[in-house]
Write a protein that holds these residues in place. Structure first.
Motif, PDB file in Angstrom:
ATOM      1  N   ALA A  70       0.840  -1.195   0.000  1.00  0.00           N
ATOM      2  CA  ALA A  70       0.000   0.000   0.000  1.00  0.00           C
ATOM      3  C   ALA A  70       0.875   1.244   0.000  1.00  0.00           C
ATOM      4  O   ALA A  70       2.002   1.229   0.489  1.00  0.00           O
ATOM      5  N   LEU A  71       0.358   2.328  -0.570  1.00  0.00           N
ATOM      6  CA  LEU A  71       1.096   3.589  -0.567  1.00  0.00           C
ATOM      7  C   LEU A  71       1.396   4.012   0.867  1.00  0.00           C
ATOM      8  O   LEU A  71       0.571   3.874   1.755  1.00  0.00           O
ATOM      9  N   GLY A  72       2.601   4.539   1.059  1.00  0.00           N
ATOM     10  CA  GLY A  72       3.100   4.817   2.386  1.00  0.00           C
ATOM     11  C   GLY A  72       2.526   6.071   3.022  1.00  0.00           C
ATOM     12  O   GLY A  72       1.842   6.869   2.369  1.00  0.00           O
ATOM     13  N   PRO A  73       2.807   6.262   4.311  1.00  0.00           N
ATOM     14  CA  PRO A  73       2.293   7.417   5.055  1.00  0.00           C
ATOM     15  C   PRO A  73       2.723   8.733   4.424  1.00  0.00           C
ATOM     16  O   PRO A  73       3.855   8.886   3.970  1.00  0.00           O
ATOM     17  N   GLY A  74       1.793   9.678   4.409  1.00  0.00           N
ATOM     18  CA  GLY A  74       2.088  11.003   3.878  1.00  0.00           C
ATOM     19  C   GLY A  74       1.889  11.145   2.387  1.00  0.00           C
ATOM     20  O   GLY A  74       1.952  12.259   1.861  1.00  0.00           O
ATOM     21  N   LEU A  75       1.642  10.032   1.685  1.00  0.00           N
ATOM     22  CA  LEU A  75       1.437  10.095   0.242  1.00  0.00           C
ATOM     23  C   LEU A  75      -0.050  10.239  -0.069  1.00  0.00           C
ATOM     24  O   LEU A  75      -0.891   9.734   0.668  1.00  0.00           O
ATOM     25  N   PRO A  76      -0.385  10.912  -1.164  1.00  0.00           N
ATOM     26  CA  PRO A  76      -1.797  10.964  -1.566  1.00  0.00           C
ATOM     27  C   PRO A  76      -2.345   9.558  -1.791  1.00  0.00           C
ATOM     28  O   PRO A  76      -1.756   8.768  -2.516  1.00  0.00           O
ATOM     29  N   GLY A  77      -3.440   9.249  -1.151  1.00  0.00           N
ATOM     30  CA  GLY A  77      -4.000   7.910  -1.261  1.00  0.00           C
ATOM     31  C   GLY A  77      -3.298   6.894  -0.394  1.00  0.00           C
ATOM     32  O   GLY A  77      -3.329   5.700  -0.683  1.00  0.00           O
ATOM     33  N   GLU A  78      -2.658   7.358   0.682  1.00  0.00           N
ATOM     34  CA  GLU A  78      -1.916   6.442   1.547  1.00  0.00           C
ATOM     35  C   GLU A  78      -2.809   5.309   2.046  1.00  0.00           C
ATOM     36  O   GLU A  78      -4.004   5.474   2.241  1.00  0.00           O
TER      37      GLU A  78
END
Length: 242
Positions: A207-215
């Motif tokens: 999954a997209l990591g913390p702080g990224l759009p769509g985390e």
């Protein structure tokens, strides 16, 4: 060609994730703790992060090809309108993506007003009552900026589990059941057979990591959605003006 390349890279990313999962995630010693109404896993030792794998750079390559394809499209729309595209500082011909409507939308060099109306309707500031920063197009824009200027779009593992049966603690291991686009599905295998109905299934998702759009959104699934946005929603509407 940029969109097609993004699609090829997305397939490469999916395969790299599968290889990485195969190399790093079997088997995993674990304890299954079943409690009334739920439970949890205790895993011996740290779980490696997918974001440290060789596929991390490919995530950004997919994003960048999709974002730059829109800028190519804007350039071609200007030429199709008998305008002159520009790459001068402050006057670059590019596909605008805005979360706030500050002034009238325009593309340097000029495009067909009907095409500009389509582009204006696509803007994240039209995503109401939701926040413009939740719009798919805004996610694409911000992910590209992060990858170009901040660092790799790391996608760590996200652990999800479902378990049931008679309350108790069971020793065993997580074994790969199958590989999926965003990681691997596991099942819990106890060290010795049990007739208590204790069972668990778990997914380790990239999954997209913390702080990224769509985390926390599964990265392959998220990129497929962004690919569909560019190819099916944006390009199909604007190609008629070329």
């Amino acid at each position: 060609m940029k969109v097609n390349r993004a699609e090829q890279l997305l397939e490469e990313l999916r395969q790299l994730i599968g290889v990485y999962a195969h190399q790093h995630f079997q088997p995993i010693p674990a304890r299954l703790v079943v409690q009334p109404g739920g439970g949890y896993f205790q895993v011996d030792g740290p779980i490696p992060l997918y974001g440290h794998g060789p596929h991390a750079a490919v995530i950004g390559d997919v994003v960048h090809n999709l974002r730059s394809s829109l800028d190519h499209l804007a350039w071609q729309l200007v030429e199709a309108n008998d305008g002159t595209p520009s790459d001068k500082p402050g006057e670059q011909t590019a596909f605008p993506i805005r979360d706030v409507r500050r002034k009238e939308l325009r593309i340097h060099g000029g495009v067909d007003p009907r095409a500009l109306k389509v582009i204006d309707d696509l803007q994240p500031y039209n995503v109401l009552p939701e926040s413009p920063t939740d719009a798919d197009l805004w996610h694409l824009h911000r992910l590209d900026i992060v990858d170009k200027h901040h660092g790799l779009l790391l996608a760590p593992v996200r652990h999800e589990a479902v378990m049931w049966g008679t309350p108790g603690v069971y020793e065993g291991q997580l074994v790969v059941e199958r590989f999926v686009d965003d990681g691997a599905d596991y099942r819990f295998v106890p060290d010795r057979p049990t007739d208590t109905g204790a069972r668990a299934e778990t997914s380790l998702l990239v999954a997209l990591g913390p702080g990224l759009p769509g985390e926390r959104l599964p990265v392959v699934t998220r990129l497929r959605e962004l690919l569909a946005l560019v190819r099916d929603d944006i390009c199909t509407q604007l190609f008629s003006f070329l």
